[in-house]
Write a protein that holds these residues in place. Sequence first.
Motif, PDB file in Angstrom:
ATOM      1  N   ALA A   1      37.421  47.763  40.957  1.00 41.87           N
ATOM      2  CA  ALA A   1      36.454  46.784  41.474  1.00 41.87           C
ATOM      3  C   ALA A   1      36.432  46.791  43.004  1.00 41.87           C
ATOM      4  CB  ALA A   1      36.786  45.382  40.952  1.00 41.87           C
ATOM      5  N   MET A   2      37.601  46.933  43.615  1.00 42.48           N
ATOM      6  CA  MET A   2      37.670  46.959  45.083  1.00 42.48           C
ATOM      7  C   MET A   2      36.944  48.191  45.623  1.00 42.48           C
ATOM      8  SD  MET A   2      41.602  45.731  45.735  1.00 42.48           S
ATOM      9  CE  MET A   2      41.645  44.868  47.295  1.00 42.48           C
TER      10      MET A   2
ATOM     11  N   TRP B   1      33.452  48.185  47.717  1.00 43.52           N
ATOM     12  CA  TRP B   1      33.401  48.773  49.047  1.00 43.52           C
ATOM     13  C   TRP B   1      32.293  49.823  49.144  1.00 43.52           C
ATOM     14  CZ3 TRP B   1      35.169  46.726  53.153  1.00 43.52           C
ATOM     15  CH2 TRP B   1      35.161  47.461  54.340  1.00 43.52           C
TER      16      TRP B   1
ATOM     17  N   VAL C   1      28.383  48.201  48.721  1.00 41.75           N
ATOM     18  CA  VAL C   1      27.757  47.461  49.819  1.00 41.75           C
ATOM     19  C   VAL C   1      27.378  48.389  50.981  1.00 41.75           C
ATOM     20  CG1 VAL C   1      28.795  45.210  49.318  1.00 41.75           C
ATOM     21  CG2 VAL C   1      29.973  46.784  50.849  1.00 41.75           C
TER      22      VAL C   1
ATOM     23  N   TYR D   1      26.356  47.806  41.504  1.00 38.66           N
ATOM     24  CA  TYR D   1      26.461  46.342  41.567  1.00 38.66           C
ATOM     25  C   TYR D   1      26.668  45.772  40.169  1.00 38.66           C
ATOM     26  CZ  TYR D   1      25.545  45.022  46.414  1.00 38.66           C
ATOM     27  OH  TYR D   1      25.658  44.798  47.756  1.00 38.66           O
TER      28      TYR D   1
ATOM     29  N   LYS E   1      30.023  43.801  38.943  1.00 37.60           N
ATOM     30  CA  LYS E   1      30.015  42.416  38.456  1.00 37.60           C
ATOM     31  C   LYS E   1      30.574  42.331  37.039  1.00 37.60           C
ATOM     32  CE  LYS E   1      25.904  41.430  41.201  1.00 37.60           C
ATOM     33  NZ  LYS E   1      24.490  40.995  41.134  1.00 37.60           N
TER      34      LYS E   1
ATOM     35  N   GLY F   1      34.251  42.802  37.210  1.00 38.88           N
ATOM     36  CA  GLY F   1      34.877  41.624  37.806  1.00 38.88           C
ATOM     37  C   GLY F   1      35.013  40.485  36.805  1.00 38.88           C
ATOM     38  N   ILE F   2      33.963  40.269  36.007  1.00 37.87           N
ATOM     39  CA  ILE F   2      34.017  39.194  35.009  1.00 37.87           C
ATOM     40  C   ILE F   2      35.056  39.523  33.929  1.00 37.87           C
ATOM     41  CG2 ILE F   2      32.705  38.066  33.155  1.00 37.87           C
ATOM     42  CD1 ILE F   2      32.015  37.046  35.959  1.00 37.87           C
TER      43      ILE F   2
ATOM     44  N   ILE G   1      37.731  41.272  34.412  1.00 35.77           N
ATOM     45  CA  ILE G   1      39.034  41.027  35.044  1.00 35.77           C
ATOM     46  C   ILE G   1      39.354  39.537  35.021  1.00 35.77           C
ATOM     47  CG2 ILE G   1      40.312  41.137  37.227  1.00 35.77           C
ATOM     48  CD1 ILE G   1      38.649  43.693  37.850  1.00 35.77           C
TER      49      ILE G   1
ATOM     50  N   PRO H   1      37.445  37.270  41.674  1.00 38.26           N
ATOM     51  CA  PRO H   1      36.266  37.281  40.796  1.00 38.26           C
ATOM     52  C   PRO H   1      35.483  35.968  40.829  1.00 38.26           C
ATOM     53  CG  PRO H   1      38.289  37.245  39.486  1.00 38.26           C
ATOM     54  CD  PRO H   1      38.691  37.421  40.913  1.00 38.26           C
TER      55      PRO H   1
ATOM     56  N   ASN I   1      27.075  35.273  43.063  1.00 40.50           N
ATOM     57  CA  ASN I   1      25.978  35.726  42.217  1.00 40.50           C
ATOM     58  C   ASN I   1      25.185  34.540  41.653  1.00 40.50           C
ATOM     59  OD1 ASN I   1      25.020  38.366  41.000  1.00 40.50           O
ATOM     60  ND2 ASN I   1      25.148  37.059  39.189  1.00 40.50           N
TER      61      ASN I   1
ATOM     62  N   LEU J   1      34.631  38.484  50.739  1.00 38.45           N
ATOM     63  CA  LEU J   1      35.098  39.537  51.645  1.00 38.45           C
ATOM     64  C   LEU J   1      36.481  39.191  52.213  1.00 38.45           C
ATOM     65  CD1 LEU J   1      34.512  42.183  53.101  1.00 38.45           C
ATOM     66  CD2 LEU J   1      33.306  40.907  54.858  1.00 38.45           C
TER      67      LEU J   1
HETATM   68  C1  HEM Z   1      38.835  41.286  40.801  1.00 39.72           C
HETATM   69  C2  HEM Z   1      37.602  41.216  40.937  1.00 39.72           C
HETATM   70  C3  HEM Z   1      36.802  41.650  42.121  1.00 39.72           C
HETATM   71  C4  HEM Z   1      37.164  42.418  43.214  1.00 39.72           C
HETATM   72  C5  HEM Z   1      38.509  43.043  43.513  1.00 39.72           C
HETATM   73  C6  HEM Z   1      35.981  42.529  44.051  1.00 39.72           C
HETATM   74  C7  HEM Z   1      35.928  43.228  45.241  1.00 39.72           C
HETATM   75  C8  HEM Z   1      34.812  43.346  46.049  1.00 39.72           C
HETATM   76  C9  HEM Z   1      34.732  44.048  47.288  1.00 39.72           C
HETATM   77  C10 HEM Z   1      35.864  44.838  47.926  1.00 39.72           C
HETATM   78  C11 HEM Z   1      33.488  43.905  47.794  1.00 39.72           C
HETATM   79  C12 HEM Z   1      32.944  44.434  49.106  1.00 39.72           C
HETATM   80  C13 HEM Z   1      33.025  43.281  50.098  1.00 39.72           C
HETATM   81  C14 HEM Z   1      32.115  43.414  51.258  1.00 39.72           C
HETATM   82  O1  HEM Z   1      32.218  44.450  51.937  1.00 39.72           O
HETATM   83  O2  HEM Z   1      31.320  42.484  51.482  1.00 39.72           O
HETATM   84  C15 HEM Z   1      32.732  43.107  46.853  1.00 39.72           C
HETATM   85  C16 HEM Z   1      31.412  42.735  47.012  1.00 39.72           C
HETATM   86  C17 HEM Z   1      30.678  42.023  46.067  1.00 39.72           C
HETATM   87  N1  HEM Z   1      31.147  41.532  44.854  1.00 39.72           N
HETATM   88 FE1  HEM Z   1      33.038  41.672  44.184  1.00 39.72          FE
HETATM   89  N2  HEM Z   1      34.945  41.823  43.469  1.00 39.72           N
HETATM   90  C18 HEM Z   1      35.406  41.290  42.291  1.00 39.72           C
HETATM   91  C19 HEM Z   1      34.693  40.522  41.389  1.00 39.72           C
HETATM   92  C20 HEM Z   1      33.335  40.227  41.490  1.00 39.72           C
HETATM   93  C21 HEM Z   1      32.565  39.487  40.534  1.00 39.72           C
HETATM   94  C22 HEM Z   1      33.106  38.890  39.241  1.00 39.72           C
HETATM   95  C23 HEM Z   1      31.281  39.434  40.987  1.00 39.72           C
HETATM   96  C24 HEM Z   1      30.038  38.797  40.413  1.00 39.72           C
HETATM   97  C25 HEM Z   1      29.942  38.224  39.301  1.00 39.72           C
HETATM   98  C26 HEM Z   1      31.254  40.127  42.248  1.00 39.72           C
HETATM   99  C27 HEM Z   1      30.125  40.266  43.018  1.00 39.72           C
HETATM  100  C28 HEM Z   1      30.082  40.899  44.237  1.00 39.72           C
HETATM  101  C29 HEM Z   1      28.909  40.982  45.061  1.00 39.72           C
HETATM  102  C30 HEM Z   1      27.512  40.424  44.734  1.00 39.72           C
HETATM  103  C31 HEM Z   1      29.285  41.679  46.211  1.00 39.72           C
HETATM  104  C32 HEM Z   1      28.407  41.992  47.420  1.00 39.72           C
HETATM  105  C33 HEM Z   1      28.908  41.124  48.523  1.00 39.72           C
HETATM  106  C34 HEM Z   1      27.801  40.482  49.349  1.00 39.72           C
HETATM  107  O3  HEM Z   1      26.650  40.748  49.086  1.00 39.72           O
HETATM  108  O4  HEM Z   1      28.187  39.710  50.222  1.00 39.72           O
HETATM  109  N3  HEM Z   1      32.513  40.595  42.526  1.00 39.72           N
HETATM  110  N4  HEM Z   1      33.563  42.773  45.799  1.00 39.72           N
END
Ligand code: HEM
Lengths: 195, 183
Positions: free
Chosen positions: B28-29, B33, B36, B48, B52, B55-56, B58, B104, B111, B145
């Motif tokens: 997910a990380m 990375w 985006v 994306y 998502k 992530g859910i 997890i 998450p 979202n 972030l």
């Molecule tokens: C263990 C779970 C998760 C990890 C390790 C993780 C990690 C990350 C990382 C590293 C980024 C890039 C951050 C950036 O550069 O802005 C990111 C972005 C994002 N994540 Fe996750 N995430 C997780 C779970 C989720 C979940 C559950 C969702 C949605 C249901 C989600 C939605 C997003 C979205 C929409 C972005 C874009 C960020 C933005 O637009 O600001 N993530 N995530």
Amino acid sequence: MFRSTSSSAGRFFLGLGLGVIASALPMLASSAATGWEIVHDESRLGFEATQQGGRFEGRFEDFRADMRFSADDLAMSRFDVTVATGSINTGSSQRDSNLPDAEWFDTDAFPEAYYVTREIRATTDGYEAVGDLTIRDNTHEVVLPFTWQTEGDRAEMNGAVTIDRVRFGVGQGEWRDPSVAGHEVKVVVDLTLER
Amino acid sequence: MKIRNTRDGWGAGAQLLHWLIAAGIATAMLLGWIMVNLPNSATKFELYALHKSLGITILALVLLRIVWRWINMVPDMPGTLSPREQKLAGAGHMALYALMLLMPLSGYVLNSAANFPLNVFGLVQIPNLTPESETLAEVASVMHLTFFWVLAAVLVAHIGAALRHHFVLHDDVLRRMLPVRRR
Ligand code: HEM
């Protein structure tokens, strides 16, 4: 004055005259199919679509229509609908900020979309309208099945039809991919009308 | 190996959850990375959706893991650790649990506040947690972030400590989390 026609004969002729007009009214009306006004507060021109595989709903806030419909005069019935494309609202400011763009509705160049029927016919469960839908100057035939219930001076119309957004050029370039937004969009029409 | 934990070791249940979640979080990380930083494209949006959904998944596994830890005994820390080290390790693990939830959750809120639909792996659509709000979406985005960077730092310490135990101190700490015979 009516008050001077106090004789029973006068009342009789007046009554007869009104009766004739009253019984002729429906015939007059049907020969042109009734015109209906949309009650906007109780009506919705909506749609259901998908984004990254998830369903969401939206609507067009601003639309107007010249609606003529009589169940017993389908030949003269006709819908002529104009939709302000910029009035789209899907309840997500992020999504809505993209939709007026050139790749989507290009509302600057195409502020309006149109649906004009060519024929309305009866089906086993209601009616269907055969018409031309124009979005972004792309015109394709769309058959809209619908039900129509008239009660007194009010009517309810409910219809739904699935169209392919790509045929109308909505969502181009990188947005064309169905994983971004599904190609199938279900248009849902729920109108309350008055005559 | 037993399914449940024992006084001196993690059972198969705890180990499976640990490594499933570890692999999930690493993916997910990485996905987050990469996605985006991609220009708009079909691939970006697919990533994306995948990010998502993962992530859910997890989040669900982490909740299960917390429940499993709750209904199991927690093995004692090896006696080779000084009280200070035991405290440090305990605090680090608490931080990891908190971040495994917050990571998450902040994504889910992000979202939800954008009012984007969320269909997990194209199988089931889950409801949004919050009403649509641009401000909340922005705050959640910054949190997401920030948690990422904090999580990355804590993970470096966590992995570093595990490797130190194994290769420098030559104790059983890493082996306790692996399906291998003890020394
Ligand atoms: C263990 C779970 C998760 C990890 C390790 C993780 C990690 C990350 C990382 C590293 C980024 C890039 C951050 C950036 O550069 O802005 C990111 C972005 C994002 N994540 Fe996750 N995430 C997780 C779970 C989720 C979940 C559950 C969702 C949605 C249901 C989600 C939605 C997003 C979205 C929409 C972005 C874009 C960020 C933005 O637009 O600001 N993530 N995530």
